[in-house]
Design a protein around this motif. Structure first.
Motif, mmCIF file in Angstrom:
data_model
loop_
_atom_site.group_PDB
_atom_site.id
_atom_site.type_symbol
_atom_site.label_atom_id
_atom_site.label_comp_id
_atom_site.label_asym_id
_atom_site.label_seq_id
_atom_site.Cartn_x
_atom_site.Cartn_y
_atom_site.Cartn_z
ATOM 1 N N LEU A 238 4.771 -6.592 -6.194
ATOM 2 C CA LEU A 238 4.006 -5.409 -5.686
ATOM 3 C C LEU A 238 2.692 -5.422 -6.313
ATOM 4 O O LEU A 238 1.619 -5.325 -5.679
ATOM 5 C CB LEU A 238 4.704 -4.228 -6.027
ATOM 6 N N TYR A 239 2.604 -6.036 -7.547
ATOM 7 C CA TYR A 239 1.330 -5.675 -8.288
ATOM 8 C C TYR A 239 0.618 -7.219 -8.642
ATOM 9 O O TYR A 239 -0.714 -7.146 -9.165
ATOM 10 C CB TYR A 239 1.727 -4.846 -9.525
ATOM 11 N N ARG B 188 0.103 -9.947 -6.144
ATOM 12 C CA ARG B 188 0.253 -10.984 -4.912
ATOM 13 C C ARG B 188 -0.901 -11.889 -4.744
ATOM 14 O O ARG B 188 -1.060 -12.712 -4.078
ATOM 15 C CB ARG B 188 0.340 -10.087 -3.882
ATOM 16 N N ARG B 189 -1.829 -11.482 -5.520
ATOM 17 C CA ARG B 189 -3.175 -12.102 -5.749
ATOM 18 C C ARG B 189 -3.927 -12.956 -7.075
ATOM 19 O O ARG B 189 -4.852 -12.406 -7.459
ATOM 20 C CB ARG B 189 -4.473 -11.647 -4.880
ATOM 21 N N TYR C 244 2.159 1.592 -3.560
ATOM 22 C CA TYR C 244 1.296 2.229 -4.672
ATOM 23 C C TYR C 244 0.956 3.697 -4.200
ATOM 24 O O TYR C 244 1.064 4.397 -5.326
ATOM 25 C CB TYR C 244 -0.111 1.604 -4.224
ATOM 26 N N ARG D 79 -7.011 -0.256 -5.512
ATOM 27 C CA ARG D 79 -6.467 -1.357 -5.232
ATOM 28 C C ARG D 79 -6.115 -1.715 -3.753
ATOM 29 O O ARG D 79 -6.402 -2.908 -3.145
ATOM 30 C CB ARG D 79 -4.890 -1.209 -5.923
ATOM 31 N N SER E 265 3.554 2.420 -11.015
ATOM 32 C CA SER E 265 5.117 2.558 -11.085
ATOM 33 C C SER E 265 5.945 1.722 -9.942
ATOM 34 O O SER E 265 5.296 1.576 -8.934
ATOM 35 C CB SER E 265 5.449 3.877 -11.711
ATOM 36 N N HIS F 290 0.896 -1.187 -0.032
ATOM 37 C CA HIS F 290 0.092 0.268 -0.229
ATOM 38 C C HIS F 290 0.847 1.341 0.127
ATOM 39 O O HIS F 290 0.484 2.219 -0.827
ATOM 40 C CB HIS F 290 -0.956 0.149 1.243
ATOM 41 N N GLU G 212 -7.869 -4.683 -0.996
ATOM 42 C CA GLU G 212 -6.945 -5.688 0.075
ATOM 43 C C GLU G 212 -7.393 -5.648 1.423
ATOM 44 O O GLU G 212 -6.938 -6.477 2.166
ATOM 45 C CB GLU G 212 -5.430 -5.629 -0.236
#
Ligand SMILES: [Fe+2]
Ligand SMILES: [Fe+2]
Lengths: 310, 98
Positions: B45-46, B48-49, A78, A150, B29, A75, A154
């Motif tokens: 990072l992008y 994970r699931r 991001y 995003r 990014s 987090h 989570e």
């Protein structure tokens, strides 16, 4: 249309402002400050729970906690990424945090005394974060709104793992139930403070609402959180530590007591139980990781010149 | 720029293909020393699931883009070329499948 008018009409029509659009300096500054503060909160927020990873009572709980803390790191990243679209620099933001020039959420300056705290943080702290963050998915700044979408996806895991942990403890021994109640007592008021000072004392709210950077006032969100949480506390079998908490049929909301705003001011201004420790820890991690970052950069530079030569 | 800032790893843009049959879509990014590290970080990072089956990373410096001010030169000419759209052509309703 002038650039100012284009910006105003973008906000007016509820469209998103994107990185290369013209925006007022105040909007850019506000967004950088808000996003950086939010990113710092995610990163510092890894510490209170991270302390319990090695002491989790089972492999299952350890794996869950590890995944949750890793999410919080994500987090943070991001959000730093969103801040960079406004011209901020990630390294510079970290330095501002370490030097105390930028803030993070007051909640992470409280200690996690027992494993029940891990559950209560998931339930109340992530719960409050969800309340705050869901409306931010419609924030007027595109990259921030997308990061929030995003993140919100989570957060639900975070809250549910915490609540499930607490339900398990409540089915345990009287000591375990007492731990849950004690953790609830300690985290309830700081959780309410996560929504910020009361509206009357929040001078930036009006401008942030006008820019659609913020969609609800602090007090509205706080009320929403209380209304959501009271039935959850009942289902869990704990008492929220507020004698004034009562259903108000006329308002259709729960009435509740006043948080200690002096305490919030103290903690925000650096004088909370663990502010110094949290920052010292972050500084140490940054300093001790410096050689790794430098070595990786040197290695990449060497490989790049090697490739150019062949 | 201070010495420290110059030592920051470069910025990469990350694109993820959510599943086979879809395009890669920009997701954000990250900072990395080189492309290989950027791919690893992007994975952590992008995705994970199971958010993706394939990742692209591109140095942000290498991305050229149209600016918001280019709107007229870039996008407006298409507005007066109505003949590029199927609805421009009048065909009687009696003609099937067209
Ligand atoms: Fe988070
Ligand atoms: Fe969370």
């Amino acid at each position: 249309m002038t650039t100012e008018q284009v910006f105003a009409s973008t906000i007016e029509r509820d469209q998103r402002v994107e990185p290369r659009d013209w925006m007022p300096d105040g909007y850019r500054r506000t967004m950088i400050r808000q996003i950086a503060q939010h990113a710092h909160s995610e990163i510092i927020g890894m510490q209170p729970e991270g302390e319990w990873i090695t002491r989790a009572p089972s492999l299952r709980r350890k794996a869950i906690l590890l995944a949750k803390v890793q999410d919080e790191a994500g987090h943070g990243l991001y959000l730093y990424s969103a801040a960079e679209t406004l011209g901020a620099d990630r390294g510079d933001l970290t330095r501002r945090l370490i030097e105390g020039r930028q803030k993070y959420s007051s909640i992470f300056n409280y200690p996690t005394r027992t494993f029940a705290d891990v559950g209560v943080i998931g339930w109340l702290v992530d719960g409050a974060a969800i309340c705050n963050q869901v409306p931010l998915c419609r924030s007027s700044y595109g990259p921030y709104a997308r990061a929030m979408i995003r993140i919100c996806k989570e957060e639900s895991f975070h809250q549910r793992q915490g609540y499930e942990l607490l339900m398990t403890m409540m089915r345990g021994t009287p000591e375990q139930r007492a731990m849950v109640q004690d953790a609830t007592d300690r985290w309830w008021w700081p959780s309410l403070m996560m929504f910020g000072p009361p509206d009357a004392d929040s001078p930036n709210t009006a401008q942030s609402m006008a820019w659609k950077v913020k969609r609800h006032t602090n007090d509205e969100l706080r009320q929403r959180f209380v209304d959501m949480t009271v039935p959850q506390a009942e289902a869990l079998g704990v008492t929220l530590p507020d004698p004034e908490l009562a259903w108000n049929a006329e308002r259709g909301h729960y009435d509740f007591g006043t948080p200690d705003w002096a305490e919030l001011k103290r903690v925000i201004s650096g004088d909370g139980p663990l502010n110094a420790q949290r920052i010292a820890h972050r500084r140490r991690a940054d300093e001790e990781g410096a050689w790794v970052r430098e070595a990786a950069a040197a290695h990449a530079a060497k490989r790049a010149t090697g490739r150019a030569a062949t | 720029m201070t010495e420290q800032i110059r030592h920051e790893w470069p910025l990469f843009e990350v694109f993820v293909r959510a599943k086979r049959g879809l395009n890669h879509v920009h997701v954000g990014s990250l900072r990395a020393a080189d492309h290989r590290m950027a791919l690893h970080h992007a994975r952590d990072l992008y995705t994970r699931r199971n958010e993706g089956v394939s990742i692209w990373v591109v140095r942000s410096d290498d991305v050229a883009s149209s600016g918001p001010g280019d709107k007229e030169a870039f996008f407006e000419p298409s507005a007066d070329k109505a003949y590029r759209h199927p609805t421009y052509y009048a065909i009687p309703d009696s003609v099937p499948h067209i």
